[in-house]
Design an enzyme around this catalytic site. Structure first.
Site, mmCIF file in Angstrom:
data_model
loop_
_atom_site.group_PDB
_atom_site.id
_atom_site.type_symbol
_atom_site.label_atom_id
_atom_site.label_comp_id
_atom_site.label_asym_id
_atom_site.label_seq_id
_atom_site.Cartn_x
_atom_site.Cartn_y
_atom_site.Cartn_z
ATOM 1 N N LYS A 99 29.993 54.660 50.753
ATOM 2 C CA LYS A 99 31.223 55.161 50.252
ATOM 3 C C LYS A 99 30.784 56.307 49.371
ATOM 4 C CE LYS A 99 35.008 54.120 47.302
ATOM 5 N NZ LYS A 99 35.460 53.086 46.089
ATOM 6 N N GLY A 160 42.157 52.203 39.740
ATOM 7 C CA GLY A 160 42.325 51.207 38.651
ATOM 8 C C GLY A 160 43.791 51.243 38.043
ATOM 9 N N ALA A 186 41.982 53.111 46.140
ATOM 10 C CA ALA A 186 42.121 53.072 44.738
ATOM 11 C C ALA A 186 43.646 53.281 44.373
ATOM 12 C CB ALA A 186 41.338 54.320 44.221
ATOM 13 N N GLY A 187 44.147 52.593 43.313
ATOM 14 C CA GLY A 187 45.318 52.680 43.034
ATOM 15 C C GLY A 187 46.436 51.584 43.391
ATOM 16 N N ASN A 208 39.621 46.865 44.412
ATOM 17 C CA ASN A 208 38.876 45.919 43.381
ATOM 18 C C ASN A 208 39.830 45.534 42.385
ATOM 19 O OD1 ASN A 208 36.175 44.887 42.466
ATOM 20 N ND2 ASN A 208 36.929 46.427 40.934
ATOM 21 N N THR A 209 40.155 46.568 41.323
ATOM 22 C CA THR A 209 40.740 45.990 40.114
ATOM 23 C C THR A 209 41.978 45.081 40.319
ATOM 24 O OG1 THR A 209 39.966 48.079 39.263
ATOM 25 C CG2 THR A 209 41.744 46.970 38.158
#
Length: 256
Positions: A99, A160, A186-187, A208-209
């Protein structure tokens, strides 16, 4: 319905991919990943110990025989750093999958798309299976594919941020012209965000976050799993068209 997810001949069971950062410890990481149902786990080569097996190692908690480990170049702000850590992951025997991140700004963490394009082309020529993290820009997505990307990973919103998909129209254009899998990265913040991504037709979501930062990461991991499943099923089923006025659920034709 048969619904295979394949990248360069590799078949994946889950369309939810997850990261490993921001958890309180490796044990919580393990439990959340298991709850998510993911079979791909991304790990920052620069920030996480996955190469020194003599000290505490993330791979002691995440079995590489059970999960496909996807190294990433998070924290790399130059092409040279991104290439270095990609090659380190390969030399350590982790994976030819990468990635690829080349970050352009420390505050927003938006990609340096010029550097990203350069690094993608170099790594693809070296035989890596490159999955570049990029802006939601249809033109750049096409150029990354032309440079050898095996899939393209446009952001939904800044890393995040939890804002969800800010520009679904750009994502739709990327999907319309796509010749490789599209993985939103992301996001996203909650299960409805991943459902929207899948309803648009994206092949997978990486996050992830949204899990690690939740009040209950294990419960959120379950929610994300079902959000991806529901969104994909809805996309495959085909939603009804949007109309300005009502249409009766029970038609009047034939009524007395």
């Amino acid at each position: 319905m048969e619904d295979k997810f394949i990248i360069r001949g590799m078949e994946f069971r889950s369309r939810l991919w997850v990261g490993t950062g921001k958890y309180k410890d490796f044990e919580e990481t393990r439990k959340a990943i298991e709850a998510s149902g993911a079979d791909v786990v991304t790990v920052a080569v620069r920030r996480t110990n996955i190469t020194d097996r003599k000290s505490e190692n993330l791979l002691d908690f995440i079995d590489p025989k059970k999960y496909k480990i996807l190294p990433n170049t998070a924290g790399c702000y130059t092409v040279e750093d991104a290439l270095r850590y990609s090659r380190l992951a390969r030399e350590a025997g982790i994976s030819d999958l990468i990635k690829l991140e080349v970050i352009g700004d420390e505050k927003t963490l938006f990609p340096d798309v010029i550097g990203l394009l350069e690094a993608t082309e170099i790594l693809a020529k070296e035989g890596f299976i490159v999955l570049p993290y990029t802006n939601d820009d249809p033109i750049m997505a096409k150029r990354l594919v032309d440079a050898g990307a095996a899939a393209v990973m446009p952001l939904a919103a800044p890393i995040g941020s939890g804002l969800g998909i800010r520009n679904p129209y750009n994502i739709k254009i990327i999907l319309e012209q796509a010749t490789v899998p599209i993985i939103v990265d992301a996001g996203v913040g909650t299960a409805s965000d991943v459902a929207i991504a899948m309803e648009l037709g994206c092949d997978a979501v990486l996050l992830n976050t949204a899990i690690a930062g939740a009040k209950d990461p294990i419960a959120m991991a379950h929610a994300m799993k079902y959000g991806v499943m529901a969104g994909r099923l809805a996309f495959k089923a085909g939603r009804i068209g949007k109309k300005l006025y009502a249409t009766a659920s029970s038609p009047f034709d034939g009524m007395i």
